[in-house]
Write a protein that holds these residues in place. Sequence first.
Motif, PDB file in Angstrom:
ATOM      1  N   THR A  44      -6.189   4.880  -3.043  1.00  4.39           N
ATOM      2  CA  THR A  44      -6.433   5.788  -1.927  1.00  4.39           C
ATOM      3  C   THR A  44      -5.709   5.325  -0.674  1.00  4.39           C
ATOM      4  OG1 THR A  44      -8.409   4.623  -1.200  1.00  4.39           O
ATOM      5  CG2 THR A  44      -8.715   6.354  -2.850  1.00  4.39           C
ATOM      6  N   ARG A  45      -5.348   6.275   0.133  1.00  5.73           N
ATOM      7  CA  ARG A  45      -4.629   5.965   1.372  1.00  5.73           C
ATOM      8  C   ARG A  45      -5.501   5.169   2.331  1.00  5.73           C
ATOM      9  NH1 ARG A  45      -1.249  10.182   5.061  1.00  5.73           N
ATOM     10  NH2 ARG A  45      -0.516   8.628   6.543  1.00  5.73           N
ATOM     11  N   SER A  46      -6.785   5.488   2.408  1.00 10.18           N
ATOM     12  CA  SER A  46      -7.674   4.777   3.322  1.00 10.18           C
ATOM     13  C   SER A  46      -7.806   3.300   2.936  1.00 10.18           C
ATOM     14  CB  SER A  46      -9.049   5.436   3.363  1.00 10.18           C
ATOM     15  OG  SER A  46      -9.633   5.452   2.077  1.00 10.18           O
ATOM     16  N   ALA A  47      -7.809   3.004   1.649  1.00 12.54           N
ATOM     17  CA  ALA A  47      -7.868   1.604   1.210  1.00 12.54           C
ATOM     18  C   ALA A  47      -6.594   0.863   1.590  1.00 12.54           C
ATOM     19  CB  ALA A  47      -8.093   1.536  -0.292  1.00 12.54           C
ATOM     20  N   ARG A  48      -5.445   1.512   1.429  1.00 12.11           N
ATOM     21  CA  ARG A  48      -4.178   0.871   1.803  1.00 12.11           C
ATOM     22  C   ARG A  48      -4.126   0.594   3.293  1.00 12.11           C
ATOM     23  NH1 ARG A  48      -2.063   4.778  -1.931  1.00 12.11           N
ATOM     24  NH2 ARG A  48      -1.448   6.074  -0.179  1.00 12.11           N
ATOM     25  N   ILE A  49      -4.594   1.536   4.104  1.00 11.49           N
ATOM     26  CA  ILE A  49      -4.623   1.328   5.551  1.00 11.49           C
ATOM     27  C   ILE A  49      -5.605   0.216   5.908  1.00 11.49           C
ATOM     28  CG2 ILE A  49      -5.272   2.400   7.750  1.00 11.49           C
ATOM     29  CD1 ILE A  49      -4.121   5.028   6.595  1.00 11.49           C
ATOM     30  N   GLY A  50      -6.760   0.189   5.257  1.00  7.37           N
ATOM     31  CA  GLY A  50      -7.741  -0.864   5.511  1.00  7.37           C
ATOM     32  C   GLY A  50      -7.205  -2.244   5.185  1.00  7.37           C
ATOM     33  N   ILE A  51      -6.500  -2.373   4.068  1.00  7.24           N
ATOM     34  CA  ILE A  51      -5.917  -3.654   3.686  1.00  7.24           C
ATOM     35  C   ILE A  51      -4.825  -4.054   4.664  1.00  7.24           C
ATOM     36  CG2 ILE A  51      -4.522  -4.795   1.916  1.00  7.24           C
ATOM     37  CD1 ILE A  51      -6.225  -3.245  -0.139  1.00  7.24           C
ATOM     38  N   LEU A  52      -4.009  -3.110   5.072  1.00  6.65           N
ATOM     39  CA  LEU A  52      -2.979  -3.396   6.067  1.00  6.65           C
ATOM     40  C   LEU A  52      -3.596  -3.883   7.371  1.00  6.65           C
ATOM     41  CD1 LEU A  52       0.051  -3.185   6.915  1.00  6.65           C
ATOM     42  CD2 LEU A  52      -0.535  -0.935   7.798  1.00  6.65           C
ATOM     43  N   LEU A  53      -4.654  -3.228   7.834  1.00  2.78           N
ATOM     44  CA  LEU A  53      -5.315  -3.643   9.072  1.00  2.78           C
ATOM     45  C   LEU A  53      -5.965  -5.019   8.930  1.00  2.78           C
ATOM     46  CD1 LEU A  53      -6.901  -0.293  10.259  1.00  2.78           C
ATOM     47  CD2 LEU A  53      -4.943  -1.506  11.242  1.00  2.78           C
ATOM     48  N   PHE A  54      -6.538  -5.304   7.759  1.00  2.00           N
ATOM     49  CA  PHE A  54      -7.127  -6.622   7.539  1.00  2.00           C
ATOM     50  C   PHE A  54      -6.066  -7.710   7.642  1.00  2.00           C
ATOM     51  CE2 PHE A  54      -7.704 -10.105   4.550  1.00  2.00           C
ATOM     52  CZ  PHE A  54      -8.784 -10.733   5.156  1.00  2.00           C
ATOM     53  N   TRP A  55      -4.906  -7.505   6.978  1.00  2.00           N
ATOM     54  CA  TRP A  55      -3.860  -8.523   7.032  1.00  2.00           C
ATOM     55  C   TRP A  55      -3.317  -8.664   8.443  1.00  2.00           C
ATOM     56  CZ3 TRP A  55      -3.505 -12.272   3.935  1.00  2.00           C
ATOM     57  CH2 TRP A  55      -3.841 -12.127   2.597  1.00  2.00           C
ATOM     58  N   TRP A  56      -3.223  -7.570   9.193  1.00  2.16           N
ATOM     59  CA  TRP A  56      -2.790  -7.650  10.588  1.00  2.16           C
ATOM     60  C   TRP A  56      -3.788  -8.471  11.404  1.00  2.16           C
ATOM     61  CZ3 TRP A  56      -5.330  -5.784  14.949  1.00  2.16           C
ATOM     62  CH2 TRP A  56      -4.622  -5.923  16.131  1.00  2.16           C
ATOM     63  N   ALA A  58      -5.987 -10.756  10.318  1.00  2.00           N
ATOM     64  CA  ALA A  58      -5.966 -12.157   9.893  1.00  2.00           C
ATOM     65  C   ALA A  58      -4.740 -12.863  10.457  1.00  2.00           C
ATOM     66  CB  ALA A  58      -5.982 -12.246   8.364  1.00  2.00           C
ATOM     67  N   GLY A  59      -3.588 -12.216  10.391  1.00  2.00           N
ATOM     68  CA  GLY A  59      -2.378 -12.811  10.950  1.00  2.00           C
ATOM     69  C   GLY A  59      -2.482 -13.022  12.443  1.00  2.00           C
ATOM     70  N   TRP A  60      -3.045 -12.049  13.142  1.00  2.00           N
ATOM     71  CA  TRP A  60      -3.182 -12.159  14.582  1.00  2.00           C
ATOM     72  C   TRP A  60      -4.115 -13.311  14.955  1.00  2.00           C
ATOM     73  CZ3 TRP A  60      -0.665 -10.183  18.562  1.00  2.00           C
ATOM     74  CH2 TRP A  60      -1.238 -10.315  19.828  1.00  2.00           C
TER      75      TRP A  60
END
Length: 68
Positions: A44-56, A58-60
């Motif tokens: 799902t698109r929402s899961a991909r966006i959620g994972i992207l935001l999580f990695w952002w 964590a990196g930040w």
Amino acid sequence: MIRLVTIGGYLACLAAAVLVEMLAHRDPDRISPLGTLMDRVMATRSARIGILLFWWWAGWHFLVGQTV
């Protein structure tokens, strides 16, 4: 000393992940392999966006401002 404990903990997690993946390939009906799991998570698109935001996030929090 704490550095060695941390490195040992990461190596133990890596060894456990490799062991679980090997067990998953031996008996895929019991444990789903990582590729199958990622296919379902990323469906799902929402899961991909959620994972992207999580990695952002964590990196930040863990990488920005780190000095060598």
